[in-house]
Structures are given as structure tokens and as C-alpha cells.
Design an enzyme around this catalytic site. Structure first.
Site, PDB file in Angstrom:
ATOM      1  CE  LYS A 101      -4.515   0.651   0.089  1.00  0.00           C
ATOM      2  NZ  LYS A 101      -5.545  -0.270  -0.425  1.00  0.00           N
TER       3      LYS A 101
HETATM    4  P1  NAD Z   1     -14.012   6.991  -2.920  1.00  0.00           P
HETATM    5  O1  NAD Z   1     -13.128   8.113  -2.521  1.00  0.00           O
HETATM    6  O2  NAD Z   1     -14.454   6.872  -4.342  1.00  0.00           O
HETATM    7  O3  NAD Z   1     -15.361   7.004  -2.020  1.00  0.00           O
HETATM    8  C1  NAD Z   1     -15.381   7.147  -0.636  1.00  0.00           C
HETATM    9  C2  NAD Z   1     -16.761   7.666  -0.263  1.00  0.00           C
HETATM   10  O4  NAD Z   1     -16.906   7.666   1.150  1.00  0.00           O
HETATM   11  C3  NAD Z   1     -17.025   9.086  -0.716  1.00  0.00           C
HETATM   12  O5  NAD Z   1     -18.337   9.167  -1.248  1.00  0.00           O
HETATM   13  C4  NAD Z   1     -16.940   9.890   0.582  1.00  0.00           C
HETATM   14  O6  NAD Z   1     -17.724  11.081   0.538  1.00  0.00           O
HETATM   15  C5  NAD Z   1     -17.496   8.879   1.547  1.00  0.00           C
HETATM   16  N1  NAD Z   1     -17.214   9.125   2.961  1.00  0.00           N
HETATM   17  C6  NAD Z   1     -16.097   9.586   3.553  1.00  0.00           C
HETATM   18  N2  NAD Z   1     -16.258   9.663   4.884  1.00  0.00           N
HETATM   19  C7  NAD Z   1     -17.507   9.251   5.158  1.00  0.00           C
HETATM   20  C8  NAD Z   1     -18.276   9.106   6.330  1.00  0.00           C
HETATM   21  N3  NAD Z   1     -17.770   9.409   7.515  1.00  0.00           N
HETATM   22  N4  NAD Z   1     -19.540   8.646   6.234  1.00  0.00           N
HETATM   23  C9  NAD Z   1     -20.057   8.343   5.031  1.00  0.00           C
HETATM   24  N5  NAD Z   1     -19.382   8.442   3.887  1.00  0.00           N
HETATM   25  C10 NAD Z   1     -18.127   8.905   3.932  1.00  0.00           C
HETATM   26  O7  NAD Z   1     -13.275   5.665  -2.441  1.00  0.00           O
HETATM   27  P2  NAD Z   1     -13.546   4.162  -2.896  1.00  0.00           P
HETATM   28  O8  NAD Z   1     -12.564   3.808  -3.943  1.00  0.00           O
HETATM   29  O9  NAD Z   1     -14.989   3.960  -3.146  1.00  0.00           O
HETATM   30  O10 NAD Z   1     -13.097   3.397  -1.565  1.00  0.00           O
HETATM   31  C11 NAD Z   1     -13.956   3.273  -0.448  1.00  0.00           C
HETATM   32  C12 NAD Z   1     -13.452   2.148   0.429  1.00  0.00           C
HETATM   33  O11 NAD Z   1     -13.412   0.955  -0.347  1.00  0.00           O
HETATM   34  C13 NAD Z   1     -12.039   2.330   0.988  1.00  0.00           C
HETATM   35  O12 NAD Z   1     -11.968   1.697   2.256  1.00  0.00           O
HETATM   36  C14 NAD Z   1     -11.176   1.578  -0.005  1.00  0.00           C
HETATM   37  O13 NAD Z   1      -9.943   1.174   0.557  1.00  0.00           O
HETATM   38  C15 NAD Z   1     -12.111   0.411  -0.284  1.00  0.00           C
HETATM   39  N6  NAD Z   1     -11.808  -0.295  -1.527  1.00  0.00           N
HETATM   40  C16 NAD Z   1     -11.944   0.322  -2.737  1.00  0.00           C
HETATM   41  C17 NAD Z   1     -11.621  -0.387  -3.877  1.00  0.00           C
HETATM   42  C18 NAD Z   1     -11.807   0.240  -5.241  1.00  0.00           C
HETATM   43  O14 NAD Z   1     -11.546  -0.464  -6.238  1.00  0.00           O
HETATM   44  N7  NAD Z   1     -12.281   1.456  -5.362  1.00  0.00           N
HETATM   45  C19 NAD Z   1     -11.131  -1.694  -3.796  1.00  0.00           C
HETATM   46  C20 NAD Z   1     -11.020  -2.304  -2.556  1.00  0.00           C
HETATM   47  C21 NAD Z   1     -11.363  -1.580  -1.415  1.00  0.00           C
END
Ligand code: NAD
Length: 420
Positions: free
Chosen positions: A110
Site C-alpha cells: 500500500k
Molecule cells: P471513494 O473516494 O471513491 O469514495 C469514498 C466515499 O466515502 C465518498 O463518497 C466519501 O464522501 C465517503 N465518505 C467519507 N467519509 C464518510 C463518512 N464518515 N460517512 C459516510 N461516507 C463517507 O473511495 P472508494 O474507492 O470507493 O473506496 C472506499 C473504500 O473501499 C475504501 O476503504 C477503499 O480502501 C475500499 N476499496 C476500494 C476499492 C476500489 O476499487 N475502489 C477496492 C477495494 C477496497
């Protein structure tokens, strides 16, 4: 990363505790525990960026590799002011287990930069990304460590990293990152992959629990890449998306939200708050709504000792990494809530990243249907293997996934032996 920074201090401890539980089940010896519970490589870089107003700013970035016993390191890069070493250690370790859970030949890594990207112009963000890529170039590479997008980074970020790495090499190296735009070696279906993998395991969980996804009430916390697409895919399966939230707040309609309209609203207003035909709730309140499936898809530690007892759902599907802390995990077990752990539930993203890397290395590309078919095979198989362990040992799904994953990594480490 969390809204409450004191919790981040415990994130690596939480990852180590989860690992120790699995190591106890597996009876791993102390030496192997030491190897697997720490990161193999940790690089910290402080680097200058020329800002638009002519001043120089210095940013701190990291790239951590947890373990590479089963193949090159793999893991995302996030941009956030609260990025910190312990958070990245935990996330790198979870990547190792995640890749092993779905049995793809990678270790875990990471990276991140302490920055609020919303405060930078596009030009400054490109400068920062290219310099960070150069600083971590001694670790990354198609055979060594392959970054991908994570929180606040996207396909454009990956394009800049790929281009920077290729400029240094003197030839194009598409396989150095995944999650790229499709026109420069990205995979069809990568954008939706995390959510699609989550949908596939939710379907399997519903089947095992005798629940119908058609008509199931779903709450999604976090309306970004993972959360908004999970919401759309589950709605396509007939689920009723009763509430969603983003960092600004939540919206609730017991009759169901029209996910496509919420996506359009968010695109226009940069928030879900204010969406018509919905009650406004805080993002804490939506976690406590009565539903069948709760999908945390925002950040770590969102489900904790303060709110876990108030969660009224049958299934928690962890689209986010580490959304449930140890206390909440125990409360969910006590309350009979079925948790699809992050290392299984969001492994679709890294699985299709693996497909992208394979296609780049072969310069031979598949269509989206092929990607989804192979993703489905891998997710269904991983769910079945984890579920079988949980049934046989009468344990929760997280412990079962850890037993599967840590067992695979430990076996690889033992087969290879300790060098020299
Ligand atoms: P992103 O930045 O696209 O979305 C994150 C969302 O969470 C945003 O809409 C933000 O406004 C919201 N958010 C932040 N704080 C918040 C809160 N306190 N309450 C409610 N909503 C809140 O990120 P993402 O890529 O969708 O990733 C989200 C999670 O999924 C992370 O933990 C990431 O590590 C995990 N993840 C993502 C992927 C991927 O392919 N995108 C893969 C594996 C894991």
C-alpha cells in the site's frame, strides 16, 4: 484513515490481532508469526513539488510492501492528509491476505501521500504524482510491486504513474500499474470490479442464509467508486436501496432511492445531501437503520463499540477496508449478524487488477463479459471455500477467511524457506 485520528493509531494493531487469531487457529510457530506480522519493506519519501504560484512545497509519501511470498506486491495508492505509516502497514497486510483469499499470485502493498488533493490544481496534482512515482520507482515495477487506485486517486493518477515510469525506462511499461484508462492498457470492467465482486458474494450469502436479494433492504455508507456502484448493482438485482451517505451526510427513503438519479445528483452537487424525496440523516444515523444488508463503503473503523450494538441488519458486506473494528466484530458475532469480511467482499477490485496485469503482460485483451465471467468464478469459489471453513470450524467468516489466506501465505513462505 478515519474521521477520528486516534482510531488510526490502532489500525495496524487491529490487523495484527486479526492475524494472531488466524495464527492461533493454524498453530503457526513463533518465527513464522514474526515474519508474517511485519512489513517486508517500508519506504518513506519527502519530495518537493513546484506549485502554480511559484512556491515549493514538500510532501511526505510512502510505499510499504507487507509480503511477497506468493508473487509481486500489489496494492493501492491513496491521497489523504491523514495517511500514516500504521494505516498503510495494516492496509498492506490486508492486501496480502486479500490476494491469498481469492488465490491470485500476489503479495500485499500500500502507498500514499499526505495531501488533500482537493486543494491542488490538476497541474499540481500531476507534478506531485509524477515526482512521487519517481521517488518510489525503486520499489515499483511489473515484476516487483504494482500500484492501483485507492481513496482519492483514479485512472488518471495511474496514467501519470505509468507514463513517468515508462519515461525513465525509455519504453512503455503498461503492467506497472492497474486501474489505468482503457486506451492505455486498462481492463474492461475494472471500474466496476470491486462493487461487482461484492455483489457476487452478497448473492452467495443471501443464498446460504435463505434470503432473497429481490426486495431486500440495503443501506450503503460511502457513495464513491465502491459504494455507488454496489448500490446500483444491488438495485439491478431487485434490492431496495433505502439509504446512502457520503462524507457530508446521509439520505433515507424507506420506499427506496433511485440510485441512478442519486448518482446524477451527486455529480451535479458533489454531495448526496439535498437529494429530493428523501429524509436527511447524519452518516452515523444511517448505520443504525433497520435493513437486510449494510454495506460500509467509506473508511476504516466506521462500525465500532459505540454503534455496533445498534446496527439492525442481517448481513454486513465490507466493501471498504477495515470498516469494522474488533469490538464491533465481536458484537456482530454475538448478535448473529453475518459479516462478509473485507478481504473477501472487496477482493473483486484486485482480482480484475490481476486480470489487467495479465492482459498487459500478454498484450492480449479480453472483453468485459470475459472479465465478469472469470471474476464470478473466482469470487464464488472464494466464498465457498471461506464459508466451508466457517461451517466446519463453527467460526465467523472473517476468522475463516483469515485461516484460508494466512494458511496459504504461510505455506508459500515455508515451501520457499528462509534465505540464506
Ligand atoms: P471513494 O473516494 O471513491 O469514495 C469514498 C466515499 O466515502 C465518498 O463518497 C466519501 O464522501 C465517503 N465518505 C467519507 N467519509 C464518510 C463518512 N464518515 N460517512 C459516510 N461516507 C463517507 O473511495 P472508494 O474507492 O470507493 O473506496 C472506499 C473504500 O473501499 C475504501 O476503504 C477503499 O480502501 C475500499 N476499496 C476500494 C476499492 C476500489 O476499487 N475502489 C477496492 C477495494 C477496497
Amino acid at each position: 484513515m478515519t474521521t477520528e485520528s486516534h482510531e488510526t493509531n490502532n489500525l495496524f494493531q487491529m490487523a495484527q490481532n486479526q492475524f494472531n487469531t488466524a495464527a492461533d487457529f493454524l498453530g503457526l510457530d513463533q518465527g513464522l508469526r514474526k515474519v508474517l506480522s511485519s512489513c517486508k519493506r517500508e519506504l518513506t519519501v519527502n519530495f518537493p513539488v513546484l506549485m502554480d504560484d511559484g512556491t515549493i512545497d514538500v510532501f511526505t509519501g510512502y510505499r510499504f510492501q507487507h509480503n511477497v511470498a506468493r508473487g509481486p506486491a500489489k496494492g493501492g495508492i491513496r491521497y489523504h492528509p491523514e495517511v500514516n505509516p500504521d494505516e498503510l502497514r495494516a492496509l498492506a497486510m490486508w492486501m496480502t491476505w486479500k490476494c491469498a483469499t481469492v488465490d491470485i499470485p500476489y503479495g500485499g502493498a500500500k502507498g500514499g501521500v499526505m495531501v488533500d488533493p482537493k486543494k491542488l490544481s490538476k497541474h499540481e496534482l500531476e507534478n506531485l504524482t509524477r515526482r512521487y512515482a519517481t521517488e518510489i520507482a525503486l520499489m515499483i515495477g511489473p515484476d516487483t510491486d504494482i500500484p492501483a487506485p485507492d481513496v482519492n486517486t483514479d485512472a488518471q493518477t495511474m496514467a501519470w504513474i505509468m507514463d513517468t515510469y515508462s519515461m525513465h525506462k525509455g519504453y512503455t511499461v503498461t503492467a506497472v500499474v492497474t486501474g489505468k484508462p482503457i486506451n492505455i492498457g486498462g481492463a474492461e470492467g475494472r471500474n466496476e470490479a470491486t462493487a461487482r465482486g461484492c455483489q457476487y458474494v452478497i448473492r452467495e450469502a443471501c443464498r446460504e442464509k435463505g434470503m432473497s436479494l429481490d426486495g431486500a433492504k440495503v443501506v450503503v455508507q460511502g457513495f464513491g467508486n465502491a459504494g455507488s456502484i454496489v448500490a446500483r448493482l444491488l438495485a439491478e438485482d431487485g434490492a431496495i436501496i433505502v439509504a446512502v451517505s457520503d462524507s457530508t451526510g446521509g439520505i433515507y427513503n424507506p420506499k427506496g432511492l433511485d440510485v441512478r438519479k442519486v448518482v446524477a445528483f451527486k455529480q451535479e452537487h458533489s454531495t448526496v445531501v439535498g437529494y429530493p424525496n428523501a429524509e436527511q440523516l447524519t452518516n452515523h444515523e444511517i448505520l443504525e437503520l433497520e435493513c437486510d444488508i449494510l454495506v460500509p463503503a467509506a473508511f476504516e473503523n466506521q462500525l465500532n463499540e459505540e454503534n455496533a450494538g445498534k446496527v439492525k441488519t442481517k448481513i454486513v458486506a465490507e466493501a471498504a477496508n477495515g470498516p469494522t473494528n474488533l469490538a464491533a466484530d465481536q458484537i456482530f458475532q454475538d448478535n448473529g449478524i453475518f459479516v462478509l469480511p473485507d478481504i473477501l467482499a472487496n477482493a473483486g477490485g484486485v482480482t480484475v487488477s490481476y486480470f489487467e496485469w495479465v492482459q498487459d503482460l500478454q498484450s492480449f485483451f479480453w472483453n468485459e463479459a470475459e472479465t465478469n465471467k472469470r471474476l464470478h468464478q473466482i469470487m464464488v469459489k472464494a466464498f465457498a471455500q471461506v464459508y466451508k471453513i466457517s461451517q466446519e470450524r463453527k467460526i465467523d467468516m472473517r476468522s475463516a477467511a483469515y485461516i484460508l489466506a494466512v494458511g496459504r501465505v504461510a505455506e508459500a513462505a515455508l515451501t520457499r524457506g528462509i534465505y540464506p
